[in-house]
Write a protein that holds these residues in place. Structure first.
Motif, short mmCIF file in Angstrom:
data_model
loop_
_atom_site.label_atom_id
_atom_site.label_comp_id
_atom_site.label_asym_id
_atom_site.label_seq_id
_atom_site.Cartn_x
_atom_site.Cartn_y
_atom_site.Cartn_z
N ASN A 1 9.08 8.89 -1.17
CA ASN A 1 9.70 10.12 -0.65
C ASN A 1 11.16 9.91 -0.30
O ASN A 1 11.48 9.31 0.72
CB ASN A 1 8.93 10.58 0.60
N GLY B 1 6.34 12.30 3.66
CA GLY B 1 5.04 11.72 3.28
C GLY B 1 3.99 12.82 3.21
O GLY B 1 3.91 13.66 4.09
N ARG B 2 3.17 12.82 2.18
CA ARG B 2 2.23 13.92 1.95
C ARG B 2 1.18 14.06 3.06
O ARG B 2 0.86 15.15 3.48
CB ARG B 2 1.54 13.72 0.61
N HIS B 3 0.62 12.95 3.49
CA HIS B 3 -0.43 13.03 4.52
C HIS B 3 0.03 12.29 5.77
O HIS B 3 -0.72 11.60 6.42
CB HIS B 3 -1.73 12.44 3.98
N ILE B 4 1.30 12.45 6.07
CA ILE B 4 1.94 11.68 7.14
C ILE B 4 1.36 12.02 8.51
O ILE B 4 1.41 11.22 9.43
CB ILE B 4 3.47 11.90 7.09
N ASP C 1 -2.25 9.90 -5.38
CA ASP C 1 -0.85 9.44 -5.41
C ASP C 1 -0.77 8.05 -6.03
O ASP C 1 0.11 7.78 -6.86
CB ASP C 1 -0.27 9.36 -3.98
N THR D 1 5.34 2.80 0.19
CA THR D 1 5.42 4.19 0.64
C THR D 1 4.38 4.52 1.71
O THR D 1 3.43 3.76 1.91
CB THR D 1 5.20 5.12 -0.58
N THR D 2 4.56 5.66 2.36
CA THR D 2 3.55 6.13 3.33
C THR D 2 2.40 6.85 2.60
O THR D 2 1.35 7.03 3.18
CB THR D 2 4.17 7.13 4.33
N ASN D 3 2.63 7.24 1.36
CA ASN D 3 1.60 7.98 0.62
C ASN D 3 0.40 7.08 0.33
O ASN D 3 0.54 6.12 -0.42
CB ASN D 3 2.13 8.51 -0.72
N ALA D 4 -0.75 7.42 0.89
CA ALA D 4 -1.92 6.55 0.73
C ALA D 4 -3.08 7.24 0.02
O ALA D 4 -4.15 6.67 -0.12
CB ALA D 4 -2.39 6.05 2.08
N ALA D 5 -2.86 8.47 -0.45
CA ALA D 5 -3.95 9.19 -1.11
C ALA D 5 -4.22 8.59 -2.48
O ALA D 5 -3.29 8.16 -3.17
CB ALA D 5 -3.58 10.66 -1.24
#
Lengths: 192, 117
Positions: free
Chosen positions: B52, A163-166, B85, B78-82
């Motif tokens: 991911n 995850g990018r900002h995990i 993204d 997903t965990t990506n919350a930006a």
């Protein structure tokens, strides 16, 4: 210095070639780093392997617990079907009114148990979040390894997904939902 | 209604499958990554995919799906919350987006939204 050398030093063993004061700084540095320098890839591999093992084991463990919870759900479902069957069978029998009440009560309790079990299973999302946080640590270590390998002329490690900002991720559910929904609405207005 | 759940975490696949079962969707197949999912697209009505993943990530998977099917509903989980993204996912053909961790109510709401079109 290994334990044998230390013991020899403490015991004043004559086989030790130099007294402490006569050891040069370079020799001390060489001594400290001798176990690290030639095997640094192996050491890095061990760390990666250990982190990877932690994530795999926690995933396996979570699945074992989820398996038990699913078994409970199945049993509760079977109990519900059984009670519903009996209730239907004696639907017209007014003498069985207490029995109908018992069935309804047990069915309500079964629903509560199911709700709690589903909530417990949902809570296991923490495992995936934790796994991805550890993967980011692995990624960072991998990048550091790549940098050092490049510096030392060794092969590079393969890219890892995480995850990018995990690192700032919390276990609070639906924390970003409103923001995401607003963004999707805005995107659809502009693009569709 | 046949679902395809794509996630490299077996825990997440199980959670999503159980949540779908709870809201009445029992026909669910799963895959560990985009590459495996591409081989299992036949007869699928809706896709829920993580981003991911090893081998082929969710975004690449969505791009590949969209080359062969423009209409199948795709929900990214997903965990990506930006913001960047989310916009990137939407631009590449994702219909809706869920950020982990999520509640079953959100999953239900989003599934119903994408199925309505």
């Amino acid at each position: 210095m290994d334990q044998k050398d230390i013991d020899a030093l403490i015991n004043g063993d004559s086989s030790n070639p130099k007294p402490l004061g006569e050891i040069e700084e370079d020799e001390v540095l060489k001594e400290i780093t001798k176990d690290l320098t030639p095997n640094h890839n192996q050491a890095q591999g061990r760390v990666m392997g250990q982190i990877s093992t932690v994530t795999e084991e926690s995933e396996k463990g979570t699945n074992v617990v989820m398996g038990f919870l699913e078994n409970v759900l199945t049993t509760v479902g079977e109990q519900r079907s059984f009670l519903e069957g009996i209730s239907k069978k004696h639907q017209e029998d007014s003498a069985c009114i207490d029995w109908h009440m018992v069935c309804a009560h047990i069915t309500d309790i079964s629903s509560l148990i199911e709700e709690e079990i589903y909530a417990a299973m949902d809570a296991f999302q923490f495992q995936d979040i934790g796994r991805q946080k550890l993967m980011k640590v692995m990624y960072t270590l991998g990048k550091l390894n790549e940098y050092l390998n490049e510096l030392l002329g060794q092969e590079t490690s393969k890219e890892r997904q995480f995850g990018r900002h995990i690192d700032k991720k919390t276990l609070e559910k639906d924390k970003d939902k409103d923001q995401v929904d607003a963004l999707i609405s805005q995107f659809k207005k502009e693009h569709l | 209604m046949k679902f395809l759940v794509v996630d490299d975490s077996s825990t997440m696949r199980r959670i999503i499958k159980n949540s779908l079962k709870r809201i009445g969707y029992e026909d669910v197949v799963d895959a560990e990554n985009g590459r495996e999912a591409l081989e299992n697209l036949n007869g699928i009505d809706i896709i829920l995919t993580d981003w991911n993943m090893p081998e082929m990530d969710g975004l690449e998977f969505v791009k590949q799906v969209r080359t062969q099917n423009k209409t199948i509903p795709i929900l990214m989980v997903t965990t990506n919350a930006a913001k960047d993204d989310i916009v990137e996912a939407l631009k590449n053909g994702v219909n809706n987006y869920i950020v982990k961790p999520f509640t079953p109510e959100t999953l239900k709401e989003k599934v119903e939204t994408v199925l309505k079109g």
